[in-house]
Scaffold this motif. Structure first.
Motif, PDB file in Angstrom:
ATOM      1  N   ARG A 142      -4.482  -0.148 -10.830  1.00  0.00           N
ATOM      2  CA  ARG A 142      -4.306   0.720 -12.004  1.00  0.00           C
ATOM      3  C   ARG A 142      -3.307   0.112 -12.979  1.00  0.00           C
ATOM      4  O   ARG A 142      -3.529   0.100 -14.193  1.00  0.00           O
ATOM      5  N   GLU A 182      -4.535  -1.321 -16.862  1.00  0.00           N
ATOM      6  CA  GLU A 182      -4.058  -0.842 -18.161  1.00  0.00           C
ATOM      7  C   GLU A 182      -3.397  -1.963 -18.958  1.00  0.00           C
ATOM      8  O   GLU A 182      -3.517  -2.014 -20.186  1.00  0.00           O
ATOM      9  N   CYS A 202       1.960   4.610 -16.024  1.00  0.00           N
ATOM     10  CA  CYS A 202       0.596   4.458 -16.548  1.00  0.00           C
ATOM     11  C   CYS A 202       0.108   5.771 -17.165  1.00  0.00           C
ATOM     12  O   CYS A 202       0.636   6.849 -16.881  1.00  0.00           O
ATOM     13  N   LYS A 203      -0.921   5.651 -17.980  1.00  0.00           N
ATOM     14  CA  LYS A 203      -1.493   6.836 -18.605  1.00  0.00           C
ATOM     15  C   LYS A 203      -2.241   7.695 -17.591  1.00  0.00           C
ATOM     16  O   LYS A 203      -2.248   8.915 -17.692  1.00  0.00           O
ATOM     17  N   GLU A 204      -2.911   7.040 -16.640  1.00  0.00           N
ATOM     18  CA  GLU A 204      -3.662   7.767 -15.612  1.00  0.00           C
ATOM     19  C   GLU A 204      -3.242   7.246 -14.235  1.00  0.00           C
ATOM     20  O   GLU A 204      -3.957   6.462 -13.613  1.00  0.00           O
ATOM     21  N   ASN A 226      -3.113   8.730 -11.417  1.00  0.00           N
ATOM     22  CA  ASN A 226      -3.730   9.376 -10.256  1.00  0.00           C
ATOM     23  C   ASN A 226      -4.931   8.611  -9.709  1.00  0.00           C
ATOM     24  O   ASN A 226      -5.223   8.709  -8.524  1.00  0.00           O
ATOM     25  N   ASN A 266     -12.093   5.156 -10.341  1.00  0.00           N
ATOM     26  CA  ASN A 266     -12.017   6.601 -10.057  1.00  0.00           C
ATOM     27  C   ASN A 266     -11.806   6.907  -8.579  1.00  0.00           C
ATOM     28  O   ASN A 266     -12.418   7.818  -8.020  1.00  0.00           O
TER      29      ASN A 266
END
Length: 622
Positions: A467, A471, A596-598, A600, A605
């Motif tokens: 992740r 990014e 990070c922005k996401e 999770n 995904n």
């Protein structure tokens, strides 16, 4: 009630059949080239424009057709290959269903020029949507030329579902390889948009493989030859050290017909067991000759699926043959129980008596002597001369003067240094200290455990790092601002021509990510710069992963290409499971993840971490 069942018109039936026979431009290429081979051609030329969407033309020097045969060839189930149902089990030709030309003519504009060697003039046919528009006599060379224009012109939905030109061209090249490989005696030429992509001269099978996949392929091939009553095997497998993450160089040919078989592919994989890295696949180009009666090809219109009478026997023979070849050419370790001549006693010593070994001891050896004395003792085997100790203690001070000639104190004693006081260490430290409490802990070199106010976090280090890198790379590619590190010695990498084309498609995005390409050739590239913190040894792994991902998940838009590239690079460079991390590295990874922005989810995904509250932990002890 009136009757409602009726026969469909021929042009409607042809369009329905075309849904299975013609799926994309590569399907037309396959059918037309196989017809040219069945016609006995020695040279086949394939010309395409816009990846086959605008034009697909196959020119051959085969037997040609008469005017009647040319007209009849576009009718449904009209073929020259078989006459009865029994012929289905004695097939020696590529086609036999009689559907291809009728299906193609139903969804495209077709133009055919054909002439037999015995005739002075040929025939020119123009067909649009299954209807013959024109038929006339012309002067044309021996053989047949078929041009398919405006594919799916009357089925807009199917035309809209076609991928980009780069993707469709890749499928056309794949079909070109599948037809050209099993027929090395035929010359093949591929021209796309006026430029020559392949020019394969008539040669043997090994040379045909090298001409298609690059000159470096020659050193990777291991011959496989086996002949039994059931099966004859010829071809090559790739050496394990040249295995790839993609399956692009895996070819099975049964009676000169390309097939797909997961069962036989498993036989090859089991033969390479223990020789390949995780996630890598062996390359193979294998020809299987079997009795036509023992196979059934009429499974699907594409004729890539096949049924064998005795698959288990073929599996065992194929696996044993590949294993034997790998051992025979010293590719795989083998057990050899035969006598090794290098271990035999030399001829001059066969009758010589064996004596008890003599032990020589140097009685003058002194382990406490200086190193120079030891060396001289080893080299000359002379006795040691014992150093004379002074008889009088006053002689130790001879040469030392308290004052020099001028009466001044000696310079040797102007500075006096004392040894530090003797320090005695105790078993236990006198000063007690408290260990530092760390915020993270690595579990089985796979997970990072971090306490939080409500409980604890369990972070997957590989997924978390993916992740973070994803990014970073995506931002560099989209913002087009990245930093590169120049290599002192450029890295030269070898790929197949189609892999080079894939890299060219994403070259701009790779340069935005930090790669610098100094040279592009047909089968190799030269890289003079890589992104920061990317070791040059990882460049090959990164590019192979990118090629694999693009082949499996083909991007259509600019953003999807950048997204796929960022995912692929993040997957290649992320921290792997089993890698030990220091406390600082663990804390840095955790901090970067939650920046990070996401945080999770991974780029694919999947969750990067799970939380366990104190209540959940307490319940474990109830």
């Amino acid at each position: 009630m009136a009757d409602i069942i009726q026969l469909l018109p021929d042009h409607v039936a042809n369009q329905i059949a075309a849904g299975e026979v013609v799926q994309r431009p590569s399907s037309v290429v396959k059918e037309l080239m196989e017809n040219a081979i069945d016609a006995g051609a020695s040279t086949i030329k394939l010309v395409i424009k816009d990846a086959g969407k605008t034009l697909i033309q196959v020119i051959d020097d085969g037997c040609g057709m008469s005017a009647t045969d040319a007209r009849l060839s576009f009718e449904r189930h009209a073929t020259s290959k078989i006459r009865s149902a029994e012929d289905l089990f004695q097939l020696h030709t590529k086609g036999f269903r009689g559907e291809a030309l009728a299906s193609i003519a139903a969804i495209a504009h077709v133009e055919m020029k054909t002439k037999q060697d015995s005739n002075d003039l040929g025939i020119h046919l123009i067909i649009e949507g299954s209807e013959v528009v024109s038929q006339e006599v012309i002067v044309t060379p021996d053989g047949t030329s078929i041009a398919v224009k405006n594919l799916f012109y009357n089925i807009p939905a199917r035309r809209n579902f076609l991928k980009s030109n780069q993707v469709e061209l890749r499928h056309v090249i794949d079909e070109f390889h599948r037809v050209a490989l099993p027929h090395p005696q035929i010359k093949f030429v591929l021209i796309h948009n006026g430029s020559e992509v392949f020019n394969l001269p008539s040669s043997n099978f090994r040379q045909r493989v090298v001409n298609i996949f690059g000159s470096k392929t020659n050193e990777k091939l291991v011959p496989v030859n086996e002949e039994t009553e059931v099966l004859k095997i010829d071809g090559f497998v790739g050496k394990p050290e040249f295995s790839k993450k993609t399956r692009g160089e895996q070819f099975f040919f049964v009676n000169d017909r390309f097939i797909k078989s997961n069962y036989l592919n498993h036989a090859i994989s089991s033969a390479f067991e223990g020789l390949l890295k995780d996630g890598h696949h062996a390359s193979y180009f294998l020809f299987l000759q079997v009795d036509p009666k023992s196979i059934d090809i009429n499974i699907h219109p594409t004729k890539t699926e096949i049924k064998f009478d005795d698959e288990h026997t073929l599996y065992a023979i194929l696996r044993a043959s590949v294993k034997h070849s790998l051992g025979q050419f010293n590719v795989a370790p083998i057990l050899d129980f035969e006598r090794d001549s290098n271990l035999d006693t030399p001829y001059n010593y066969q009758n010589k008596e064996v004596n008890t070994p003599r032990i020589e001891v140097d009685s003058n050896f002194n382990p406490f002597a200086s190193s120079s004395s030891k060396i001289s003792s080893k080299q000359t085997q002379t006795t040691f001369s014992r150093k004379q100790t002074p008889n009088d203690w006053e002689s130790l001070y001879v040469g030392l003067k308290d004052e020099d000639a001028e009466g001044e104190p000696s310079k040797e004693f102007t500075e006096i240094r004392f040894e530090s006081e003797e320090q005695t260490l105790s078993v236990f430290d006198e000063v007690s200290h408290v260990d530092k409490v760390y915020a993270t802990y690595q579990l089985h070199n796979k997970y990072i455990v971090s306490p939080i106010k409500s409980g604890m976090l369990l972070i997957d280090q590989n997924k978390a790092h993916q992740r973070v890198l994803y990014e970073d790379f995506l931002q560099n590619i989209t913002v087009k601002e990245s930093v590169s590190q120049q290599l002192l010695f450029p890295v030269e990498l070898h790929f197949t021509p189609q892999e080079i084309e894939i890299i060219k498609q994403v070259r701009e995005d790779l340069e935005y990510a930090g790669f610098i390409f100094s040279n592009f050739e047909v089968d190799r590239i030269e890289i003079s710069g890589v992104p920061v913190n990317v070791p040059s040894s990882e460049v090959t792994i990164i590019l192979e992963q990118i090629i694999s991902d693009i082949e499996n998940d083909i991007p259509d838009s600019c953003f999807s290409a950048a997204d796929l590239l960022a995912k692929s690079m993040a997957k290649s460079l992320s921290v792997k499971t089993g890698q030990s991390l220091s406390i600082e590295e663990q804390e840095h990874l955790v901090n970067r993840l939650f920046g990070c922005k996401e945080p999770n989810m991974t780029p694919n995904n999947r969750p990067t971490f799970v939380t366990m509250s104190m209540e959940e932990l307490d319940k474990k002890f109830i």
